[in-house]
Write an enzyme that holds these catalytic residues in place. Structure first.
Site, mmCIF file in Angstrom:
data_model
loop_
_atom_site.group_PDB
_atom_site.id
_atom_site.type_symbol
_atom_site.label_atom_id
_atom_site.label_comp_id
_atom_site.label_asym_id
_atom_site.label_seq_id
_atom_site.Cartn_x
_atom_site.Cartn_y
_atom_site.Cartn_z
ATOM 1 N N PHE A 91 0.842 -1.198 0.000
ATOM 2 C CA PHE A 91 0.000 0.000 0.000
ATOM 3 C C PHE A 91 0.879 1.252 0.000
ATOM 4 O O PHE A 91 1.840 1.333 0.763
ATOM 5 C CB PHE A 91 -0.890 -0.034 1.257
ATOM 6 C CG PHE A 91 -1.668 1.214 1.506
ATOM 7 C CD1 PHE A 91 -2.557 1.688 0.550
ATOM 8 C CD2 PHE A 91 -1.542 1.905 2.699
ATOM 9 C CE1 PHE A 91 -3.300 2.838 0.786
ATOM 10 C CE2 PHE A 91 -2.279 3.056 2.941
ATOM 11 C CZ PHE A 91 -3.156 3.523 1.978
ATOM 12 N N SER A 166 4.745 -6.176 2.736
ATOM 13 C CA SER A 166 3.416 -5.897 3.299
ATOM 14 C C SER A 166 2.310 -6.529 2.433
ATOM 15 O O SER A 166 2.260 -7.740 2.290
ATOM 16 C CB SER A 166 3.246 -4.378 3.437
ATOM 17 O OG SER A 166 2.040 -4.098 4.068
ATOM 18 N N LEU A 167 1.482 -5.706 1.804
ATOM 19 C CA LEU A 167 0.444 -6.236 0.927
ATOM 20 C C LEU A 167 1.072 -6.998 -0.245
ATOM 21 O O LEU A 167 0.508 -7.982 -0.741
ATOM 22 C CB LEU A 167 -0.379 -5.045 0.399
ATOM 23 C CG LEU A 167 -1.828 -5.249 0.023
ATOM 24 C CD1 LEU A 167 -2.562 -5.981 1.126
ATOM 25 C CD2 LEU A 167 -2.473 -3.880 -0.228
ATOM 26 N N ASP A 190 7.349 -8.363 6.395
ATOM 27 C CA ASP A 190 6.210 -8.010 7.240
ATOM 28 C C ASP A 190 4.893 -8.069 6.452
ATOM 29 O O ASP A 190 4.234 -7.032 6.249
ATOM 30 C CB ASP A 190 6.394 -6.648 7.920
ATOM 31 C CG ASP A 190 5.663 -6.614 9.264
ATOM 32 O OD1 ASP A 190 5.558 -7.667 9.908
ATOM 33 O OD2 ASP A 190 5.172 -5.538 9.660
ATOM 34 N N HIS A 260 6.983 -1.541 10.923
ATOM 35 C CA HIS A 260 6.579 -2.254 9.716
ATOM 36 C C HIS A 260 7.717 -2.258 8.686
ATOM 37 O O HIS A 260 8.010 -3.281 8.063
ATOM 38 C CB HIS A 260 5.350 -1.552 9.143
ATOM 39 C CG HIS A 260 4.625 -2.299 8.065
ATOM 40 N ND1 HIS A 260 4.412 -3.659 8.107
ATOM 41 C CD2 HIS A 260 4.037 -1.863 6.915
ATOM 42 C CE1 HIS A 260 3.724 -4.016 7.020
ATOM 43 N NE2 HIS A 260 3.503 -2.953 6.287
#
Ligand code: NAG
Ligand code: NAG
Ligand code: NAG
Length: 456
Positions: A91, A166-167, A190, A260
């Site tokens: 994101f 992440s995403l 992460d 993150h």
């Protein structure tokens, strides 16, 4: 969604046919590379997916070459016999290029000779997290058909490594699922938690998505996922909070993303440095800190994983076991590595209350401290202490028997016991060093002992 994907693949087939005919003559001179950067998504139009694939090679590590359906990727220096690494960001709140991406690309190309492909989906990843999540399947399909094109050039499924942030980690999982788990490796930095913690295996990254799936968890209480999603799941400093990251709201944006993003910085550091970020299998962070998980035996048969590019993270078992949680401590700055030591205190006699002993390791310039607890009626307490110098440079250990601070329950006792330490992994007791004589500790007073450990 599917028909457009098929259309695209057919388009590539046609293209390849054209290429193979077009290439049958003399080799055209290599054109100078034309560099393309990430897009900037405007906040008004940023939710619609618009993907760019940018190729980086060791010949042109700073120049992203835009690979379109019409381009002959081999002319750009793509080498089908090397590994191919795809980097997928997550994101993008502001619709901007990820600040870390150039560093990751550079670090990979310095560490290994590979085709690196940065997937720019800045358009589609911005404005609202939920609209970005809504684009994950579509993006997964676009990447899958892009890979299909590479495979027609001779790229093997097992030579593909997806690094997703992440995403992007779940996008990688989606791509891996389309290839039924035959891709070589997926590294989740992460992997995102919101919307994914309770998702099905089909929707999120899981060990079935590639031959080897690993995840580095650094923010399990905010943006990261708290459940294991790979063969190996690194929970760094327990996975929630990272040293050096602000813990208060008023630190603003860095408060929001510092933990993150630590996974990305750890990974870059692992690619750039020879110091090992080795982790130890354990059921929980507490059990790890309490010194109950100090060997590499179960389930890895003496091969603990390390963050970085080693095959299967260095694990020797094939196929690798699944969803193994592994733990390590780090410092607050690159290169992040620490030496972990087991410390043990053995009481000569059991006590009818808990015993807490503060243990401090001192080298010429560093002092680190932990407290070990010996439960009442038991004889032994353990702990894991982390330090930046190797154990043989720790000159002294300070031991302090903590008395109860409450005056009416003050513990005036003296305890006597044996102190031992060993660097992790403790695969046998050969490397255990014990103080030569039992130490006598008086409540509240510090005893300083010399540690004489030879550097091997
Ligand atoms: C995106 O914005 C940055 C900063 O404003 C600028 O340096 C960069 O050239 C822009 N990229 C493109 C592809 O327009
Ligand atoms: C592709 O990589 C292989 C393996 O490293 C190497 O032998 C070969 O020369 C490379 N091909 C080109 C065109 O650079
Ligand atoms: C401590 O000293 C060692 C050796 O002199 C050095 O390598 C290390 O960087 C120092 N650590 C700190 C935190 O100053």
């Amino acid at each position: 969604m599917l028909p457009s994907c098929w259309g695209r693949q057919l388009g590539w087939c046609g293209l390849l046919l054209w290429l193979s005919i077009g290439n049958s003559g003399a080799e055209p001179p290599t054109p100078p590379p034309k560099c393309t950067d990430f897009q900037n998504a405007s906040l008004l139009r940023g939710t619609k997916l618009k993907v760019q694939f940018l190729l980086f090679t060791s010949k042109n590590p700073n120049c992203g070459q835009l690979v379109s359906e019409k381009s002959d990727i081999q002319q750009f220096g793509f080498n089908a016999s090397l590994d191919t690494k795809l980097i997928i960001h997550g994101f993008r709140a502001l619709g901007t290029k990820p600040s870390w991406i150039d560093k990751v690309i550079g670090a990979i190309l310095r560490a290994t000779d590979a085709n690196v492909i940065a997937v720019d989906w800045v358009y589609g990843s911005t404005v609202a997290y939920f609209s970005a999540v809504g684009n994950v399947v579509k993006l997964g399909l676009e990447i899958s058909s892009f890979l299909k094109k590479l495979m027609m050039l001779g790229v093997s499924e097992s030579s593909v490594h997806i690094i997703g942030v992440s995403l992007g980690a779940h996008v990688g999982g989606m791509v891996g699922r389309f290839y039924e788990g035959r891709l070589g490796r997926i590294t989740g930095l992460d992997p995102a938690g919101p919307e994914y913690t309770r998702a099905s295996l089909e929707e999120r990254l899981d060990p079935g998505d590639a031959l080897f799936v690993e995840a580095i968890h650094t923010d399990t209480d905010h943006w990261g996922i708290r459940i294991p999603v790979g063969h190996v799941d690194y929970f760094v400093n327990g996975g929630q909070d990272q040293p050096g990251c602000p813990t208060f709201m008023y630190a603003g944006y860095s408060y929001l993303i510092c933990d993150h993003m630590r996974a990305v910085h750890l990974y870059i550091s692992a690619l750039e440095n020879s110091c090992p970020l080795m982790a130890f299998p354990c059921s929980s962070y507490k059990a790890f800190l309490d010194g109950h998980c100090v060997d590499c035996f179960n389930p890895f048969l003496l091969s603990c994983p390390k963050i970085g590019l080693l095959e299967q993270g260095g694990i020797k078992i094939k196929p690798p076991p699944k969803e193994v949680k592994v733990y390590l401590l780090t410092t607050s700055r690159a290169p992040y590595c620490v030496h972990h030591s087991l410390v043990e205190f053995h009481l000569q006699e059991p006590r009818n209350k808990d015993t807490n002993i503060e243990v401090t390791f001192l080298s010429s310039n560093v002092s680190v401290k932990i407290t070990i607890n010996i439960p009442r009626h038991q004889l032994q307490g353990n702990g894991v202490i982390s330090h930046t110098s190797p154990q043989c440079q720790i000159n002294q250990v300070k031991l302090k028997f903590q008395s109860s601070t409450r005056l009416w329950r003050k513990d005036w006792n003296i305890i006597v016991g044996k102190f031992c330490t060993a660097p992790l992994p403790v695969n046998n007791n050969d490397h255990m060093t014990c103080l030569p004589v039992p130490v006598t500790l008086q409540a509240g007073l510090v005893a300083t002992c010399d540690l004489n450990i030879n550097c091997v």
